[in-house]
Design a protein around this motif. Sequence first.
Motif, mmCIF file in Angstrom:
data_model
loop_
_atom_site.group_PDB
_atom_site.id
_atom_site.type_symbol
_atom_site.label_atom_id
_atom_site.label_comp_id
_atom_site.label_asym_id
_atom_site.label_seq_id
_atom_site.Cartn_x
_atom_site.Cartn_y
_atom_site.Cartn_z
ATOM 1 N N GLU A 168 0.847 -1.187 0.000
ATOM 2 C CA GLU A 168 0.000 0.000 0.000
ATOM 3 C C GLU A 168 0.878 1.231 0.000
ATOM 4 O OE1 GLU A 168 -2.976 2.006 3.134
ATOM 5 O OE2 GLU A 168 -3.282 -0.120 2.857
ATOM 6 N N PRO A 169 0.645 2.178 -0.874
ATOM 7 C CA PRO A 169 -0.367 2.232 -1.915
ATOM 8 C C PRO A 169 0.105 1.493 -3.162
ATOM 9 C CG PRO A 169 0.891 4.248 -1.980
ATOM 10 C CD PRO A 169 1.438 3.422 -0.834
ATOM 11 N N GLU A 170 -0.819 1.201 -4.068
ATOM 12 C CA GLU A 170 -0.450 0.547 -5.316
ATOM 13 C C GLU A 170 0.365 1.490 -6.191
ATOM 14 O OE1 GLU A 170 -3.671 -1.309 -7.416
ATOM 15 O OE2 GLU A 170 -4.510 -2.088 -5.558
ATOM 16 N N LEU A 171 0.019 2.773 -6.147
ATOM 17 C CA LEU A 171 0.761 3.804 -6.871
ATOM 18 C C LEU A 171 1.226 4.852 -5.878
ATOM 19 C CD1 LEU A 171 -1.524 4.566 -9.957
ATOM 20 C CD2 LEU A 171 0.629 3.326 -9.974
ATOM 21 N N LEU A 172 2.501 5.246 -5.980
ATOM 22 C CA LEU A 172 2.950 6.398 -5.201
ATOM 23 C C LEU A 172 2.339 7.618 -5.868
ATOM 24 C CD1 LEU A 172 6.697 5.575 -4.554
ATOM 25 C CD2 LEU A 172 4.812 5.508 -2.920
ATOM 26 N N PRO A 173 1.713 8.502 -5.106
ATOM 27 C CA PRO A 173 1.027 9.643 -5.717
ATOM 28 C C PRO A 173 1.985 10.601 -6.409
ATOM 29 C CG PRO A 173 0.955 9.765 -3.319
ATOM 30 C CD PRO A 173 1.621 8.486 -3.663
ATOM 31 N N ARG A 174 1.412 11.415 -7.294
ATOM 32 C CA ARG A 174 2.187 12.481 -7.944
ATOM 33 C C ARG A 174 2.786 13.327 -6.825
ATOM 34 N NH1 ARG A 174 2.207 14.724 -12.959
ATOM 35 N NH2 ARG A 174 0.545 13.320 -13.577
ATOM 36 N N LEU A 175 4.025 13.690 -6.983
ATOM 37 C CA LEU A 175 4.763 14.346 -5.912
ATOM 38 C C LEU A 175 5.272 15.699 -6.349
ATOM 39 C CD1 LEU A 175 6.287 14.219 -3.167
ATOM 40 C CD2 LEU A 175 8.139 13.108 -4.410
ATOM 41 N N ASP A 176 5.010 16.700 -5.548
ATOM 42 C CA ASP A 176 5.615 18.010 -5.729
ATOM 43 C C ASP A 176 7.004 17.915 -5.109
ATOM 44 O OD1 ASP A 176 6.526 20.596 -5.556
ATOM 45 O OD2 ASP A 176 4.688 21.403 -4.696
ATOM 46 N N LEU A 177 8.040 17.931 -5.944
ATOM 47 C CA LEU A 177 9.401 17.698 -5.462
ATOM 48 C C LEU A 177 9.878 18.739 -4.463
ATOM 49 C CD1 LEU A 177 10.978 16.518 -8.820
ATOM 50 C CD2 LEU A 177 10.421 15.114 -6.832
ATOM 51 N N THR A 178 9.255 19.902 -4.424
ATOM 52 C CA THR A 178 9.665 20.908 -3.444
ATOM 53 C C THR A 178 9.311 20.470 -2.028
ATOM 54 O OG1 THR A 178 7.613 22.159 -3.718
ATOM 55 C CG2 THR A 178 9.493 22.794 -5.102
ATOM 56 N N ARG A 179 8.449 19.467 -1.868
ATOM 57 C CA ARG A 179 8.106 18.966 -0.530
ATOM 58 C C ARG A 179 9.288 18.280 0.134
ATOM 59 N NH1 ARG A 179 2.509 15.973 -0.441
ATOM 60 N NH2 ARG A 179 2.834 16.306 1.767
ATOM 61 N N ILE A 180 10.273 17.894 -0.647
ATOM 62 C CA ILE A 180 11.460 17.240 -0.094
ATOM 63 C C ILE A 180 12.324 18.235 0.659
ATOM 64 C CG2 ILE A 180 13.576 15.976 -0.692
ATOM 65 C CD1 ILE A 180 12.036 14.940 -3.155
ATOM 66 N N GLU A 181 12.233 19.504 0.272
ATOM 67 C CA GLU A 181 13.100 20.545 0.804
ATOM 68 C C GLU A 181 13.301 20.480 2.318
ATOM 69 O OE1 GLU A 181 12.502 24.987 0.152
ATOM 70 O OE2 GLU A 181 12.863 24.175 -1.856
ATOM 71 N N GLY A 182 12.225 20.467 3.079
ATOM 72 C CA GLY A 182 12.330 20.474 4.528
ATOM 73 C C GLY A 182 12.749 19.149 5.127
ATOM 74 N N GLU A 194 14.984 16.991 3.370
ATOM 75 C CA GLU A 194 16.141 16.493 2.629
ATOM 76 C C GLU A 194 17.255 16.004 3.543
ATOM 77 O OE1 GLU A 194 19.173 17.834 -0.943
ATOM 78 O OE2 GLU A 194 17.372 19.006 -0.570
ATOM 79 N N ASP A 195 17.553 16.716 4.619
ATOM 80 C CA ASP A 195 18.619 16.286 5.525
ATOM 81 C C ASP A 195 18.308 14.934 6.146
ATOM 82 O OD1 ASP A 195 20.018 18.597 4.974
ATOM 83 O OD2 ASP A 195 19.389 19.631 6.803
ATOM 84 N N GLU A 196 17.062 14.754 6.621
ATOM 85 C CA GLU A 196 16.664 13.477 7.210
ATOM 86 C C GLU A 196 16.705 12.369 6.174
ATOM 87 O OE1 GLU A 196 15.050 16.308 7.619
ATOM 88 O OE2 GLU A 196 14.758 16.627 9.758
ATOM 89 N N LEU A 197 16.233 12.662 4.964
ATOM 90 C CA LEU A 197 16.233 11.683 3.884
ATOM 91 C C LEU A 197 17.659 11.213 3.588
ATOM 92 C CD1 LEU A 197 14.262 10.309 1.895
ATOM 93 C CD2 LEU A 197 14.666 12.204 0.338
ATOM 94 N N ARG A 198 18.575 12.158 3.497
ATOM 95 C CA ARG A 198 19.980 11.809 3.225
ATOM 96 C C ARG A 198 20.600 11.008 4.368
ATOM 97 N NH1 ARG A 198 22.305 14.166 -1.048
ATOM 98 N NH2 ARG A 198 21.213 15.886 -2.033
ATOM 99 N N LEU A 199 20.348 11.431 5.602
ATOM 100 C CA LEU A 199 20.933 10.755 6.760
ATOM 101 C C LEU A 199 20.414 9.324 6.895
ATOM 102 C CD1 LEU A 199 22.661 10.886 9.334
ATOM 103 C CD2 LEU A 199 20.629 11.704 10.526
ATOM 104 N N LEU A 200 19.109 9.153 6.784
ATOM 105 C CA LEU A 200 18.533 7.817 6.931
ATOM 106 C C LEU A 200 18.935 6.910 5.772
ATOM 107 C CD1 LEU A 200 15.075 8.907 8.285
ATOM 108 C CD2 LEU A 200 16.803 7.587 9.541
ATOM 109 N N ARG A 201 19.017 7.455 4.581
ATOM 110 C CA ARG A 201 19.484 6.665 3.431
ATOM 111 C C ARG A 201 20.910 6.205 3.683
ATOM 112 N NH1 ARG A 201 22.150 7.303 -1.614
ATOM 113 N NH2 ARG A 201 21.242 5.928 -3.198
#
Length: 173
Positions: free
Chosen positions: A52-66, A68-75
Amino acid sequence: MPEPLTLAALGGAAIAEGIKFLYAQAGELLRRRREHADGEAEETATPAVISEPELLPRLDLTRIEGLEDELRLLRSDLHEYATGVDIVTDPPDSALIQRVDALRQVFECIYGTRLMFAGEARRAADVSGAMTAQDVAGYVAAVRASGSGTFRGVTKVGRVEKGGEAVGVEYQG
């Protein structure tokens, strides 16, 4: 934070596949963000490891902005598992489960919907999102959600132009 029991029940092989998906998807989001800072990503079919979900929804890439640091660290934290250098034990280590769940929560905030691994017991959604913009000429939402659970969205804008719309949570029942 209590151990995410729904993930812990999956077992090492399923967690390993989930890590590979989250790791690859995080890299893809960061790459897209860098290349197209103001663009939107298309809806994307999820692999079999995600129920779930079957499709990841359309994403406004600017939502990553806030986030991004957590995304990079956890990755980065999951790199050794995603590349096969370290092996996910069965049952998975609780510290690893918490890191996987933390990355999943970042994705849930970015996409505004919950992600469930195949075989995972359904859990109530608890999704939060925030977005900030100076001027809005089109449509923006901090969270686009469906299903059941708790959804929180905070939208801060300086000015909404005529015909524009800014919402905290868009619920798609």
